[in-house]
Design an enzyme around this catalytic site. Structure first.
Site, PDB file in Angstrom:
ATOM      1  NE  ARG A   1      25.926   0.211  51.704  1.00 20.89           N
ATOM      2  CZ  ARG A   1      24.650   0.436  51.933  1.00 20.89           C
ATOM      3  NH1 ARG A   1      24.256   0.847  53.109  1.00 20.89           N
ATOM      4  NH2 ARG A   1      23.735   0.245  51.014  1.00 20.89           N
TER       5      ARG A   1
ATOM      6  CG  ASP B   1      30.756  -0.224  37.056  1.00 17.50           C
ATOM      7  OD1 ASP B   1      30.543  -1.284  36.442  1.00 17.50           O
ATOM      8  OD2 ASP B   1      31.257  -0.197  38.189  1.00 17.50           O
TER       9      ASP B   1
ATOM     10  CG  HIS C   1      20.827  -1.931  41.251  1.00 14.61           C
ATOM     11  ND1 HIS C   1      21.574  -1.688  42.371  1.00 14.61           N
ATOM     12  CD2 HIS C   1      19.774  -2.669  41.675  1.00 14.61           C
ATOM     13  CE1 HIS C   1      21.004  -2.256  43.424  1.00 14.61           C
ATOM     14  NE2 HIS C   1      19.922  -2.864  43.022  1.00 14.61           N
TER      15      HIS C   1
ATOM     16  CB  CYS D   1       7.724  12.469  22.227  1.00 15.52           C
ATOM     17  SG  CYS D   1       8.453  11.894  23.763  1.00 15.52           S
TER      18      CYS D   1
HETATM   19  P1  NAD Z   1      27.472  -2.148  48.787  1.00 16.71           P
HETATM   20  O1  NAD Z   1      26.496  -2.169  49.856  1.00 16.71           O
HETATM   21  O2  NAD Z   1      27.470  -3.257  47.821  1.00 16.71           O
HETATM   22  O3  NAD Z   1      28.907  -2.031  49.531  1.00 16.71           O
HETATM   23  C1  NAD Z   1      30.157  -2.071  48.912  1.00 16.71           C
HETATM   24  C2  NAD Z   1      31.067  -2.981  49.746  1.00 16.71           C
HETATM   25  O4  NAD Z   1      32.310  -3.139  49.067  1.00 16.71           O
HETATM   26  C3  NAD Z   1      31.402  -2.383  51.146  1.00 16.71           C
HETATM   27  O5  NAD Z   1      31.268  -3.390  52.129  1.00 16.71           O
HETATM   28  C4  NAD Z   1      32.881  -1.979  50.984  1.00 16.71           C
HETATM   29  O6  NAD Z   1      33.586  -2.027  52.201  1.00 16.71           O
HETATM   30  C5  NAD Z   1      33.359  -3.027  50.009  1.00 16.71           C
HETATM   31  N1  NAD Z   1      34.586  -2.659  49.291  1.00 16.71           N
HETATM   32  C6  NAD Z   1      35.086  -1.421  49.037  1.00 16.71           C
HETATM   33  N2  NAD Z   1      36.238  -1.517  48.336  1.00 16.71           N
HETATM   34  C7  NAD Z   1      36.458  -2.839  48.135  1.00 16.71           C
HETATM   35  C8  NAD Z   1      37.471  -3.582  47.467  1.00 16.71           C
HETATM   36  N3  NAD Z   1      38.514  -2.987  46.879  1.00 16.71           N
HETATM   37  N4  NAD Z   1      37.352  -4.923  47.413  1.00 16.71           N
HETATM   38  C9  NAD Z   1      36.316  -5.560  48.009  1.00 16.71           C
HETATM   39  N5  NAD Z   1      35.345  -4.907  48.687  1.00 16.71           N
HETATM   40  C10 NAD Z   1      35.410  -3.567  48.725  1.00 16.71           C
HETATM   41  O7  NAD Z   1      27.446  -0.905  47.875  1.00 16.71           O
HETATM   42  P2  NAD Z   1      27.207   0.626  48.231  1.00 16.71           P
HETATM   43  O8  NAD Z   1      28.512   1.303  48.096  1.00 16.71           O
HETATM   44  O9  NAD Z   1      26.488   0.772  49.524  1.00 16.71           O
HETATM   45  O10 NAD Z   1      26.240   1.082  47.034  1.00 16.71           O
HETATM   46  C11 NAD Z   1      24.832   0.993  47.110  1.00 16.71           C
HETATM   47  C12 NAD Z   1      24.250   0.691  45.764  1.00 16.71           C
HETATM   48  O11 NAD Z   1      24.717   1.587  44.749  1.00 16.71           O
HETATM   49  C13 NAD Z   1      24.608  -0.687  45.286  1.00 16.71           C
HETATM   50  O12 NAD Z   1      23.580  -1.207  44.543  1.00 16.71           O
HETATM   51  C14 NAD Z   1      25.791  -0.428  44.404  1.00 16.71           C
HETATM   52  O13 NAD Z   1      26.080  -1.466  43.527  1.00 16.71           O
HETATM   53  C15 NAD Z   1      25.409   0.880  43.724  1.00 16.71           C
HETATM   54  N6  NAD Z   1      26.646   1.568  43.324  1.00 16.71           N
HETATM   55  C16 NAD Z   1      27.202   1.192  42.153  1.00 16.71           C
HETATM   56  C17 NAD Z   1      28.421   1.697  41.781  1.00 16.71           C
HETATM   57  C18 NAD Z   1      29.027   1.228  40.488  1.00 16.71           C
HETATM   58  O14 NAD Z   1      28.293   0.894  39.555  1.00 16.71           O
HETATM   59  N7  NAD Z   1      30.340   1.144  40.392  1.00 16.71           N
HETATM   60  C19 NAD Z   1      29.091   2.621  42.596  1.00 16.71           C
HETATM   61  C20 NAD Z   1      28.476   3.020  43.791  1.00 16.71           C
HETATM   62  C21 NAD Z   1      27.251   2.461  44.147  1.00 16.71           C
END
Ligand code: NAD
Length: 255
Positions: free
Chosen positions: A38, A108, A123, A158
């Protein structure tokens, strides 16, 4: 309240808890170099959330594996990164008994790599791949998939189509019961780096906050449960330092 007072309030809540559970989202890994979806560089912004959801979807995977895999290889091949200060601090806090476990939406593997032992990944895991043939289910590492000569990787045993061991849109989360139980049994719940948009995990946090009060949120930007938190700490790429300071103060208090 200023940020120092908020931090002290969080420390005093945590010091009184013998069962603290942490919920993490993509935001905890941005300081390690993996963008969230996001945020500014995230694929929801650059490619559009609808498009991502249409392709990273279990139906799309079965219907058009070439389209899925082409997209997945381009946008989901995480760079090889090391755990951030935030991950390492959480591992230290678990080893000192300050936190009981982590429920993460991340794929990750950085909590495990940092040394946390009690991690529930709802996930799945991005560096693990599985043959989708139910009679086979052979597991593969990233290297096999990366080096496969075609876009859609096939099972060497397979010939079945291989799928990343991550939860796609339209699939049930992994470890549902364990994750819900760990969260609902907690005395204090700390959410770090999640906007609390993605269900069902966000639903577990909501359920927790409707029965108990001890919810702490550390996030950059708003979340859907800010109103329910006893303490909301707003961060700007400083989660590692904030957690380190919390850990330091807890060690002094609990000495
Ligand atoms: P999310 O909805 O959990 O949002 C991430 C939040 O973290 C946002 O509100 C953002 O503003 C905040 N954020 C960004 N940098 C930050 C920091 N340094 N410290 C604290 N907060 C911070 O996640 P998403 O990005 O909408 O992803 C959607 C789905 O995809 C989730 O299930 C997520 O875990 C997965 N995803 C996983 C990874 C990974 O494994 N690293 C990366 C991208 C997305």
């Amino acid at each position: 309240m200023n940020s120092k007072t908020l931090l002290e309030k969080a420390v005093s809540i945590l010091a009184g808890s013998n069962n603290t559970v942490v919920v993490t989202g993509a935001g905890i890994s941005t300081e390690a170099g993996i963008p969230d979806f996001r945020g500014e560089k995230g694929i929801y912004r650059t490619l559009g959330e609808d498009r991502v959801m249409r392709i990273i979807n279990i139906d799309a995977f079965h219907r058009q594996p070439e389209v899925f895999w082409d997209f997945y290889r381009r946008y989901f091949d995480f760079p090889p990164v090391e755990p951030s200060l935030a991950h390492k601090t959480l591992a230290d806090m678990e080893s000192k008994g300050f936190i009981r476990g982590i429920v993460t939406q991340n794929i990750d593997g950085l909590h495990e790599k940092a040394g946390n032992r009690n991690v529930i990944a709802v996930h799945g895991t991005a560096d693990r791949f599985i043959c989708t043939n139910h009679k086979c289910r052979r597991v593969y590492e990233a290297e096999y998939v990366r080096d496969f000569p075609q876009i859609v990787p096939a099972c060497s045993a397979c010939g079945g189509v291989i799928k990343p061991d991550v939860v796609l849109f339209g699939e049930a989360i992994q470890n549902y019961m364990d994750a819900r139980q760990l969260i609902l049994e907690a005395k204090v719940l700390v959410v770090i780096g999640s906007s609390l948009t993605v269900y069902p995990l966000a639903g577990f946090v909501k359920e927790f906050s409707s029965f108990y009060q001890d919810l702490i949120i550390i996030n950059k930007g708003p979340t859907h449960l800010d109103h329910a938190a006893l303490v909301k700490i707003e961060v700007e790429n400083t989660t590692g330092e904030i957690l380190q300071e919390i850990n330091r103060q807890l060690q002094i208090l609990k000495r």
